[in-house]
Design a protein around this motif. Structure first.
Motif, short mmCIF file in Angstrom:
data_model
loop_
_atom_site.label_atom_id
_atom_site.label_comp_id
_atom_site.label_asym_id
_atom_site.label_seq_id
_atom_site.Cartn_x
_atom_site.Cartn_y
_atom_site.Cartn_z
N SER A 1 0.85 -1.20 0.00
CA SER A 1 0.00 0.00 0.00
C SER A 1 0.88 1.23 0.00
O SER A 1 2.01 1.19 0.49
CB SER A 1 -0.84 0.10 1.27
N THR A 2 0.31 2.31 -0.50
CA THR A 2 0.94 3.62 -0.26
C THR A 2 -0.14 4.55 0.29
O THR A 2 -1.33 4.37 -0.02
CB THR A 2 1.53 4.25 -1.55
N ARG A 3 0.30 5.50 1.09
CA ARG A 3 -0.61 6.51 1.61
C ARG A 3 0.02 7.88 1.44
O ARG A 3 1.14 8.12 1.92
CB ARG A 3 -0.92 6.27 3.09
N ASN B 1 0.35 12.57 -3.79
CA ASN B 1 -0.68 12.15 -2.85
C ASN B 1 -1.38 10.85 -3.30
O ASN B 1 -2.60 10.77 -3.34
CB ASN B 1 -1.70 13.29 -2.73
N ASP C 1 -3.41 0.43 -3.25
CA ASP C 1 -3.46 -0.87 -2.55
C ASP C 1 -3.37 -1.99 -3.57
O ASP C 1 -4.14 -2.04 -4.52
CB ASP C 1 -4.78 -1.02 -1.78
N GLY D 1 4.73 10.96 2.49
CA GLY D 1 3.91 9.77 2.36
C GLY D 1 4.63 8.49 2.76
O GLY D 1 5.83 8.51 3.08
N ASP E 1 -2.71 7.19 -2.95
CA ASP E 1 -3.14 6.09 -2.08
C ASP E 1 -3.37 4.89 -2.98
O ASP E 1 -4.21 4.95 -3.88
CB ASP E 1 -4.47 6.42 -1.38
#
Ligand SMILES: Nc1ncnc2c1ncn2[C@@H]1O[C@H](COP(=O)(O)OP(=O)(O)OP(=O)(O)O)[C@@H](O)[C@H]1O
Length: 235
Positions: A5-7, A21, A25, A58, A23
């Protein structure tokens, strides 16, 4: 289960928001294609995942663990493997030696030899074992890099433009390879060849100007007006 994942993942180069930015999954076992126009931020995004470059902001989470500050080689040890647009094979070593070197990260002796042979057979290079890697065509060097990734039995395989430089018949072989890996190996595929994307991917993420423009199945992405406008130029 979500493997990666990244946030809020962002990368700025001077004033340019190359990735902004995001997000993201990726469930375990999925083949995900990452597409978008030239300069959309695809290579920058996967470089952030691998630790080749550091994010401006992030987080990157792999297997439940925040790896945002982990150096690239430690991410490889956790089970990430990747190939990039610029090949990183050792030109003066043979095809077999290149893969054996990668296999040595986790194996020794006969196990290493067998894993090397298997990975080279998987990518269809079994007829070129003793050739110097530097003498291979660009497309075959890309396949060699994939073998160097596969031999490490990665949990996540990131492929940046793997079919670039391959002939049509070789692209068929590549797709068969992806199908054979699907289910066990999670794959993130950056690819410009839309026919490969549409056939190989379970899900597609579209990046545009560093942001996620759309996400969905191949059929959903094909039908998406915003994607058509931004990416296919037909909106
Ligand atoms: N090291 C860098 N320094 C400055 N700008 C960069 C750097 N790397 C990438 N960029 C810029 O960031 C933006 C995103 O580039 P990136 O290579 O990630 O796009 P891409 O979607 O992979 O493109 P392509 O499909 O052409 O490979 C581009 O505008 C690019 O010029």
């Amino acid at each position: 289960m979500t493997l990666l994942s990244t946030r809020g993942l962002s990368k700025r180069f001077a004033g340019l928001h190359a990735v902004e930015n995001v997000d993201f999954d990726l469930p375990q076992g999925q083949v995900r294609a990452l597409i978008g126009p030239n300069g959309a931020g695809k290579t920058t995004f996967v470089s952030l995942l691998c630790g080749r470059i550091a994010p401006t902001q992030g987080t990157v989470i792999f297997d439940g663990r925040d790896i945002s500050r982990l150096p690239a080689h430690k991410r490889i040890n956790l089970g990430m493997a990747y190939t990039f647009q610029i090949t990183s094979v050792f030109a003066n070593l043979t095809v077999t030696e290149n893969v054996a070197l990668a296999a040595r990260r986790r194996l020794r002796g006969m196990a290493m030899v067998q894993a090397t042979e298997q990975a080279l057979a998987q990518v269809g290079l079994e007829g070129r074992l003793d050739q110097n890697a530097g003498d291979l065509s660009y497309g075959h060097q890309r396949l060699l890099e994939i073998a160097m990734g596969l031999v490490q039995h990665p949990r996540l395989l990131i492929l940046d433009e793997p079919t670039q430089g391959l002939a049509d018949s070789e692209i068929e072989g590549f797709m068969a390879l992806i199908r054979s890996l699907a289910g066990h190996t999670t794959i993130l595929l950056v690819e410009h060849n839309m026919s490969v994307v549409m056939q190989a991917a379970d899900q597609i993420t579209v990046l545009n100007f560093g942001q996620i423009l759309a996400q969905g199945s191949p059929d959903e992405i094909r039908a998406d007006r915003a994607v058509q406008a931004a990416y296919l130029g037909t909106g």
